[in-house]
Design an enzyme around this catalytic site. Structure first.
Site, PDB file in Angstrom:
ATOM      1  N   SER A   1      -5.904  -1.897   5.708  1.00  0.00           N
ATOM      2  CA  SER A   1      -5.225  -2.455   4.534  1.00  0.00           C
ATOM      3  C   SER A   1      -4.716  -1.321   3.672  1.00  0.00           C
ATOM      4  CB  SER A   1      -6.198  -3.309   3.716  1.00  0.00           C
ATOM      5  OG  SER A   1      -5.650  -3.652   2.442  1.00  0.00           O
TER       6      SER A   1
ATOM      7  N   TYR B   1     -14.121  -6.105   0.476  1.00  0.00           N
ATOM      8  CA  TYR B   1     -12.953  -6.003   1.354  1.00  0.00           C
ATOM      9  C   TYR B   1     -12.482  -4.551   1.434  1.00  0.00           C
ATOM     10  CZ  TYR B   1      -8.178  -6.825   3.071  1.00  0.00           C
ATOM     11  OH  TYR B   1      -7.005  -6.803   3.797  1.00  0.00           O
TER      12      TYR B   1
END
Length: 286
Positions: A163, A176
């Site tokens: 990400s 996350y």
């Protein structure tokens, strides 16, 4: 200029493994690699997860992915399996390889994003679930797949989907973000371990991709201060995060980069952390 996904490299006779394959980025990877000539092993959990604030894919969606691959003239083996389950993943990948005749590429795509919130307000259950799915699941995927790639003796490529928050950071995404930073580190470790074999490993760092990971009530509420009800209501806020004027990117853009990294044109690239994020990760640093 033609989009790379519409003018794919020739990967005929190769086999790719994709996790999280039932929809979103996973389906885009399956379709892009099938268009390039690959047969596909498509795996997905196909059930909801208590700590994830949006519905997960189901078995019907995984079959839709398989049908899309077959419509492109390629074979597709599917499996409903949890990436956290090492024996289950071993069996699913072994079965797929036995049916399709080998393995050349891995796209470790499966991942989840919990509800936004402060780190100290997260539950232990949510923290463990996010790290187990995103990080352990990626390790499990590579652990069961890499021996099959090495067995071919013809090289190959491993792509880990991380990400943009693993390039700069992201508030209110501690579990996350931590998992995605670790995936970046895993990719670099694997690049070093696999270099002798001609197998390359890189991580891709998507920005906001239009999938259920951002198109869900929890994310929409956060991005609009609770005033919005559709993803379109978040467009101005998402656009403000990027150097380019678009609010989000399509899953096909991530799949195009994965194709590039697995094809001969990406033959000199390993250990790299590559953003596909409309410049979002660079804007974080301004």
């Amino acid at each position: 200029m033609p989009h790379p996904a519409t003018t794919p490299p020739d990967l005929s006779g190769k086999v790719v493994l994709v996790t999280g394959a039932a929809r979103g980025q996973g389906r885009a990877h399956c379709e892009a690699f099938a268009a390039a000539g690959c047969d596909v092993i498509a795996l997905d959990l196909c059930r909801d997860i208590d700590t994830v604030p949006y519905p997960m894919a189901d078995g019907a969606e995984l079959e839709e992915t398989a049908e899309a691959v077959r419509a492109l003239g390629r074979r597709c083996v599917t499996g409903e399996v949890d990436v956290r389950d090492l024996p289950g993943m071993q069996a699913a990948v072994d079965d797929g390889v036995a049916e399709l005749g080998g393995l050349d590429f891995v796209i470790a795509n499966a991942g989840v994003s919990p509800a936004p919130g402060a780190s100290w307000e997260r539950s232990e259950e949510e923290w463990d679930s996010t790290l187990d799915i995103n990080l352990k699941g990626t390790w499990v995927t590579t652990t069961v797949a890499i021996p099959h790639i090495l067995a071919t003796g013809r090289g190959g490529a491993v792509v880990l989907i991380s990400s943009m928050v693993a390039l700069r950071g992201g508030s209110f995404t501690a579990s996350y973000g931590a998992s995605k930073w670790a995936i970046r580190g895993l990719a670099k470790a694997l690049a070093g371990e696999l270099g002798f074999s001609g197998v390359r490993c890189n991580s891709i760092h998507p920005g906001n991709v239009r999938t259920p990971m951002i198109d869900n009530p929890s994310m929409i509420a956060m991005m609009t201060g609770g005033t919005g009800s559709t993803l379109e209501d978040t467009a101005e806020t998402f656009s403000g995060m990027n150097q380019m004027p678009e609010p989000w990117i399509e899953a096909s853009a991530i799949a195009s980069m994965a194709l590039y990294l697995c094809s001969d044109v990406g033959a000199g690239i390993t250990g790299a952390s590559i953003p596909v994020d409309l410049g979002g990760s660079e804007k974080f640093g301004l």
